[in-house]
Design an enzyme around this catalytic site. Structure first.
Site, PDB file in Angstrom:
ATOM      1  N   LYS A  35       4.880   3.580   5.147  1.00  0.00           N
ATOM      2  CA  LYS A  35       5.546   2.627   4.250  1.00  0.00           C
ATOM      3  C   LYS A  35       5.891   3.294   2.910  1.00  0.00           C
ATOM      4  O   LYS A  35       6.888   2.920   2.270  1.00  0.00           O
ATOM      5  CB  LYS A  35       4.671   1.389   4.021  1.00  0.00           C
ATOM      6  CG  LYS A  35       4.496   0.512   5.257  1.00  0.00           C
ATOM      7  CD  LYS A  35       5.782  -0.182   5.689  1.00  0.00           C
ATOM      8  CE  LYS A  35       5.505  -1.296   6.697  1.00  0.00           C
ATOM      9  NZ  LYS A  35       6.719  -1.935   7.207  1.00  0.00           N
ATOM     10  N   TYR A  91       0.821  -1.208   0.000  1.00  0.00           N
ATOM     11  CA  TYR A  91       0.000   0.000   0.000  1.00  0.00           C
ATOM     12  C   TYR A  91       0.859   1.263   0.000  1.00  0.00           C
ATOM     13  O   TYR A  91       0.327   2.374  -0.028  1.00  0.00           O
ATOM     14  CB  TYR A  91      -1.100  -0.007   1.059  1.00  0.00           C
ATOM     15  CG  TYR A  91      -0.777  -0.416   2.481  1.00  0.00           C
ATOM     16  CD1 TYR A  91       0.376  -0.019   3.132  1.00  0.00           C
ATOM     17  CD2 TYR A  91      -1.719  -1.164   3.192  1.00  0.00           C
ATOM     18  CE1 TYR A  91       0.608  -0.368   4.457  1.00  0.00           C
ATOM     19  CE2 TYR A  91      -1.498  -1.531   4.509  1.00  0.00           C
ATOM     20  CZ  TYR A  91      -0.317  -1.129   5.140  1.00  0.00           C
ATOM     21  OH  TYR A  91      -0.093  -1.470   6.444  1.00  0.00           O
TER      22      TYR A  91
HETATM   23  C1  HXC Z   1      -7.068   3.076  17.367  1.00  0.00           C
HETATM   24  C2  HXC Z   1      -5.127   2.866  18.606  1.00  0.00           C
HETATM   25  C3  HXC Z   1      -5.172   1.464  18.490  1.00  0.00           C
HETATM   26  C4  HXC Z   1      -6.260   0.892  17.750  1.00  0.00           C
HETATM   27  C5  HXC Z   1      -3.408   2.009  19.647  1.00  0.00           C
HETATM   28  N1  HXC Z   1      -4.033   3.147  19.325  1.00  0.00           N
HETATM   29  N2  HXC Z   1      -4.092   0.948  19.146  1.00  0.00           N
HETATM   30  N3  HXC Z   1      -6.059   3.669  18.048  1.00  0.00           N
HETATM   31  N4  HXC Z   1      -7.175   1.726  17.193  1.00  0.00           N
HETATM   32  N5  HXC Z   1      -6.370  -0.411  17.597  1.00  0.00           N
HETATM   33  C6  HXC Z   1      -3.621   4.475  19.709  1.00  0.00           C
HETATM   34  C7  HXC Z   1      -3.634   4.654  21.218  1.00  0.00           C
HETATM   35  O1  HXC Z   1      -4.946   4.914  21.708  1.00  0.00           O
HETATM   36  C8  HXC Z   1      -2.702   5.841  21.399  1.00  0.00           C
HETATM   37  O2  HXC Z   1      -3.324   7.053  21.074  1.00  0.00           O
HETATM   38  C9  HXC Z   1      -1.656   5.611  20.320  1.00  0.00           C
HETATM   39  O3  HXC Z   1      -2.263   4.725  19.362  1.00  0.00           O
HETATM   40  C10 HXC Z   1      -0.399   4.960  20.868  1.00  0.00           C
HETATM   41  O4  HXC Z   1      -0.766   3.785  21.564  1.00  0.00           O
HETATM   42  P1  HXC Z   1       0.197   3.099  22.653  1.00  0.00           P
HETATM   43  O5  HXC Z   1      -0.436   1.811  23.064  1.00  0.00           O
HETATM   44  O6  HXC Z   1       0.545   4.090  23.717  1.00  0.00           O
HETATM   45  O7  HXC Z   1       1.523   2.878  21.788  1.00  0.00           O
HETATM   46  P2  HXC Z   1       2.770   1.933  22.012  1.00  0.00           P
HETATM   47  O8  HXC Z   1       2.758   1.314  23.383  1.00  0.00           O
HETATM   48  O9  HXC Z   1       3.958   2.703  21.585  1.00  0.00           O
HETATM   49  O10 HXC Z   1       2.487   0.702  21.003  1.00  0.00           O
HETATM   50  C11 HXC Z   1       2.509   0.858  19.642  1.00  0.00           C
HETATM   51  C12 HXC Z   1       1.319   0.161  18.977  1.00  0.00           C
HETATM   52  C13 HXC Z   1       1.243  -1.332  19.359  1.00  0.00           C
HETATM   53  C14 HXC Z   1       1.488   0.331  17.471  1.00  0.00           C
HETATM   54  C15 HXC Z   1       0.030   0.828  19.396  1.00  0.00           C
HETATM   55  O11 HXC Z   1       0.170  -1.976  18.686  1.00  0.00           O
HETATM   56  C16 HXC Z   1       2.493  -2.086  19.026  1.00  0.00           C
HETATM   57  O12 HXC Z   1       3.431  -2.084  19.803  1.00  0.00           O
HETATM   58  N6  HXC Z   1       2.562  -2.727  17.850  1.00  0.00           N
HETATM   59  C17 HXC Z   1       3.778  -3.478  17.409  1.00  0.00           C
HETATM   60  C18 HXC Z   1       3.385  -4.662  16.595  1.00  0.00           C
HETATM   61  C19 HXC Z   1       2.604  -4.256  15.360  1.00  0.00           C
HETATM   62  O13 HXC Z   1       1.982  -3.209  15.305  1.00  0.00           O
HETATM   63  N7  HXC Z   1       2.654  -5.130  14.383  1.00  0.00           N
HETATM   64  C20 HXC Z   1       1.987  -4.879  13.140  1.00  0.00           C
HETATM   65  C21 HXC Z   1       2.963  -4.928  12.048  1.00  0.00           C
HETATM   66  S1  HXC Z   1       2.075  -5.791  10.842  1.00  0.00           S
HETATM   67  P3  HXC Z   1      -3.976   8.035  22.227  1.00  0.00           P
HETATM   68  O14 HXC Z   1      -4.505   9.190  21.450  1.00  0.00           O
HETATM   69  O15 HXC Z   1      -5.045   7.205  22.908  1.00  0.00           O
HETATM   70  O16 HXC Z   1      -2.851   8.406  23.163  1.00  0.00           O
HETATM   71  C22 HXC Z   1       1.890  -4.939   9.485  1.00  0.00           C
HETATM   72  C23 HXC Z   1       1.214  -5.804   8.458  1.00  0.00           C
HETATM   73  C24 HXC Z   1       0.134  -5.149   7.764  1.00  0.00           C
HETATM   74  O17 HXC Z   1       2.255  -3.846   9.360  1.00  0.00           O
HETATM   75  C25 HXC Z   1      -0.537  -6.021   6.735  1.00  0.00           C
HETATM   76  C26 HXC Z   1      -1.815  -6.644   7.233  1.00  0.00           C
HETATM   77  C27 HXC Z   1      -2.587  -7.295   6.146  1.00  0.00           C
HETATM   78  P1  NAP Z   2       4.671  -8.513  13.984  1.00  0.00           P
HETATM   79  O1  NAP Z   2       4.815  -9.975  14.255  1.00  0.00           O
HETATM   80  O2  NAP Z   2       3.641  -7.745  14.714  1.00  0.00           O
HETATM   81  O3  NAP Z   2       6.113  -7.879  14.205  1.00  0.00           O
HETATM   82  C1  NAP Z   2       6.377  -6.567  14.464  1.00  0.00           C
HETATM   83  C2  NAP Z   2       7.684  -6.544  15.216  1.00  0.00           C
HETATM   84  O4  NAP Z   2       8.116  -5.199  15.343  1.00  0.00           O
HETATM   85  C3  NAP Z   2       7.580  -7.145  16.603  1.00  0.00           C
HETATM   86  O5  NAP Z   2       8.551  -8.158  16.763  1.00  0.00           O
HETATM   87  C4  NAP Z   2       7.877  -5.973  17.529  1.00  0.00           C
HETATM   88  O6  NAP Z   2       8.666  -6.401  18.639  1.00  0.00           O
HETATM   89  C5  NAP Z   2       8.671  -5.051  16.632  1.00  0.00           C
HETATM   90  N1  NAP Z   2       8.507  -3.648  17.033  1.00  0.00           N
HETATM   91  C6  NAP Z   2       7.356  -2.929  17.016  1.00  0.00           C
HETATM   92  N2  NAP Z   2       7.582  -1.693  17.489  1.00  0.00           N
HETATM   93  C7  NAP Z   2       8.906  -1.629  17.777  1.00  0.00           C
HETATM   94  C8  NAP Z   2       9.747  -0.616  18.316  1.00  0.00           C
HETATM   95  N3  NAP Z   2       9.253   0.598  18.627  1.00  0.00           N
HETATM   96  N4  NAP Z   2      11.058  -0.891  18.477  1.00  0.00           N
HETATM   97  C9  NAP Z   2      11.565  -2.117  18.178  1.00  0.00           C
HETATM   98  N5  NAP Z   2      10.824  -3.114  17.681  1.00  0.00           N
HETATM   99  C10 NAP Z   2       9.504  -2.875  17.493  1.00  0.00           C
HETATM  100  O7  NAP Z   2       4.419  -8.233  12.428  1.00  0.00           O
HETATM  101  P2  NAP Z   2       4.824  -9.033  11.085  1.00  0.00           P
HETATM  102  O8  NAP Z   2       3.556  -9.444  10.442  1.00  0.00           O
HETATM  103  O9  NAP Z   2       5.872 -10.024  11.361  1.00  0.00           O
HETATM  104  O10 NAP Z   2       5.408  -7.831  10.232  1.00  0.00           O
HETATM  105  C11 NAP Z   2       6.789  -7.687   9.988  1.00  0.00           C
HETATM  106  C12 NAP Z   2       6.992  -6.671   8.889  1.00  0.00           C
HETATM  107  O11 NAP Z   2       6.322  -7.115   7.700  1.00  0.00           O
HETATM  108  C13 NAP Z   2       6.449  -5.282   9.209  1.00  0.00           C
HETATM  109  O12 NAP Z   2       7.310  -4.309   8.649  1.00  0.00           O
HETATM  110  C14 NAP Z   2       5.131  -5.281   8.478  1.00  0.00           C
HETATM  111  O13 NAP Z   2       4.685  -3.994   8.170  1.00  0.00           O
HETATM  112  C15 NAP Z   2       5.458  -6.089   7.229  1.00  0.00           C
HETATM  113  N6  NAP Z   2       4.290  -6.690   6.565  1.00  0.00           N
HETATM  114  C16 NAP Z   2       3.725  -7.818   7.066  1.00  0.00           C
HETATM  115  C17 NAP Z   2       2.677  -8.408   6.375  1.00  0.00           C
HETATM  116  C18 NAP Z   2       2.046  -9.696   6.840  1.00  0.00           C
HETATM  117  O14 NAP Z   2       1.197 -10.244   6.132  1.00  0.00           O
HETATM  118  N7  NAP Z   2       2.412 -10.234   7.984  1.00  0.00           N
HETATM  119  C19 NAP Z   2       2.184  -7.824   5.199  1.00  0.00           C
HETATM  120  C20 NAP Z   2       2.777  -6.650   4.733  1.00  0.00           C
HETATM  121  C21 NAP Z   2       3.850  -6.103   5.418  1.00  0.00           C
HETATM  122  P3  NAP Z   2       8.441  -5.812  20.130  1.00  0.00           P
HETATM  123  O15 NAP Z   2       6.971  -5.798  20.367  1.00  0.00           O
HETATM  124  O16 NAP Z   2       9.203  -6.797  20.968  1.00  0.00           O
HETATM  125  O17 NAP Z   2       9.072  -4.451  20.123  1.00  0.00           O
END
Ligand code: HXC
Ligand code: NAP
Length: 297
Positions: A182, A167
């Site tokens: 991204k 995307y």
């Molecule tokens: C709306 C949300 C939310 C949700 C968090 N927020 N989750 N808002 N819907 N589901 C808001 C919170 O309310 C807060 O805003 C702000 O985001 C920050 O939230 P925190 O919990 O304080 O942040 P933090 O502890 O730094 O954690 C970051 C995080 C968390 C992104 C929110 O989910 C995380 O650590 N994620 C890491 C793993 C991850 O995201 N993996 C995905 C990668 S996969 P306010 O205003 O309330 O303060 C990927 C693949 C995509 O990218 C492809 C899929 C098909």
């Molecule tokens: P995931 O399992 O949720 O992994 C995300 C990782 O990022 C976690 O290990 C997390 O570790 C680490 N992370 C998040 N915030 C961080 C921070 N502030 N500092 C250091 N580490 C942090 O997701 P995934 O599906 O494997 O995705 C991996 C990558 O692939 C991402 O870039 C995602 O956008 C991309 N992607 C995935 C898919 C899919 O189908 N899975 C599709 C398109 C793109 P901690 O929580 O321990 O920090």
């Protein structure tokens, strides 16, 4: 599907544990994988370890770091974990110092860590936007900067792989923050590749298609669960297998890709190019996410 040709989709890849690259491709070579304890990061780290690399896993949560260490140890690889929030340049510098002390200067950086959750744009708080952009875009840049500065000072060649999402090109309804970040990562990959190629540092992008796994956040899994059959929705008639992304990452970092720089490789069975002559009925993001009407604050 009623097509009488019985489309069979794209074939399954070779089994896990096999590789197109020689087994010692990364011997004596350390690889830093951010977010290497879960999902795709762990799969990428595992493929590097199978080819002889020492692995450095960097992320925030101890339970994720432990999972990553266990996976590499099971393969028989060398591994260390460093706690690091990639939003914090001081933590990044400390993580590289620890990695360098243990394994020498890592030759490859995989910027895999990212943040994401589905949310309609009108519901997104400023802090939600900032958090995703800060981790996904700023964190990727801060990691790349620290890594490249160390190589520039050492006069050594190196490789960076930035994990993206398709995307970046199309926009991502329901994921405005992540899609914009991204897009920034893809653009950053192109800039850094040109700036650093003269010093022997290659920078490439790697875009996964749909690779479901058990570590996906509850939010993302919930969003995917609303897609009734994930395989049937892909032109390949299947989703990606984690090792397929690992193989792409190891190839991009290998000497066999020495002239590939500034490229973003999409591994998604052509899903992102899917178009229909007649598009399906529009369903709003709120409906897709099962949300009621927007009623303001
Ligand atoms: C709306 C949300 C939310 C949700 C968090 N927020 N989750 N808002 N819907 N589901 C808001 C919170 O309310 C807060 O805003 C702000 O985001 C920050 O939230 P925190 O919990 O304080 O942040 P933090 O502890 O730094 O954690 C970051 C995080 C968390 C992104 C929110 O989910 C995380 O650590 N994620 C890491 C793993 C991850 O995201 N993996 C995905 C990668 S996969 P306010 O205003 O309330 O303060 C990927 C693949 C995509 O990218 C492809 C899929 C098909
Ligand atoms: P995931 O399992 O949720 O992994 C995300 C990782 O990022 C976690 O290990 C997390 O570790 C680490 N992370 C998040 N915030 C961080 C921070 N502030 N500092 C250091 N580490 C942090 O997701 P995934 O599906 O494997 O995705 C991996 C990558 O692939 C991402 O870039 C995602 O956008 C991309 N992607 C995935 C898919 C899919 O189908 N899975 C599709 C398109 C793109 P901690 O929580 O321990 O920090």
């Amino acid at each position: 599907m009623t097509d009488t040709q019985s489309p069979q989709g794209l074939p399954e890849p070779p089994p896990i544990g096999t590789s197109a690259l020689p087994p010692d491709t990364f011997a004596g070579h350390a690889v830093v994988v951010t977010g290497g304890g879960t999902g795709l990061g762990r799969a990428i780290a595992s493929e590097f370890a199978r080819l002889g690399a020492a692995i450095v896993i960097a992320s925030r949560k101890p339970e994720h770091l432990e999972q990553g260490v266990r996976a590499i140890e099971e393969i028989g690889g060398q591994v260390m974990a460093v706690g690091c929030d990639i939003r914090e340049p001081e933590q990044i510098a400390a993580a590289f110092a620890a990695a360098e002390e243990r394994f020498g200067l890592p030759a490859t950086l995989v910027n895999n860590a990212a943040a994401n959750f589905p949310v309609p744009a009108e519901d997104m708080s400023p802090n939600a936007w900032r958090t995703v952009v800060d981790i996904t875009l700023n964190g990727t840049f801060f990691m790349a900067r620290e890594f490249a500065r160390r190589h520039l000072l050492a006069g050594t060649s190196a490789s960076i792989i930035n994990v993206g999402a398709s995307y970046a090109w199309t926009g991502g309804p329901g994921f405005a923050h992540s899609a914009a970040a991204k897009a920034g990562v893809k653009n950053l990959t192109e800039t850094l590749a040109v700036e650093w190629a003269p010093y022997g540092i290659r920078v490439n992008g790697l875009v996964p298609g749909l690779f479901p796994h058990e570590d996906m956040t509850a939010d993302i899994q919930g969003n995917l669960a609303r897609t009734s059959d994930k395989d049937e929705c892909q032109p390949a008639l299947r989703v990606g297998r984690l090792r397929e992304l690992g193989w792409a990452a190891t190839y991009l970092a290998s000497p066999f890709a020495a002239f590939i720089a500034g490229h973003t490789l999409v591994v998604d069975g052509a899903n992102w190019q899917r178009r229909s002559l007649t598009n399906p009925t529009v369903v709003t993001v709120r409906d897709q996410m099962g949300k009621g009407p927007f009623v303001g604050e």
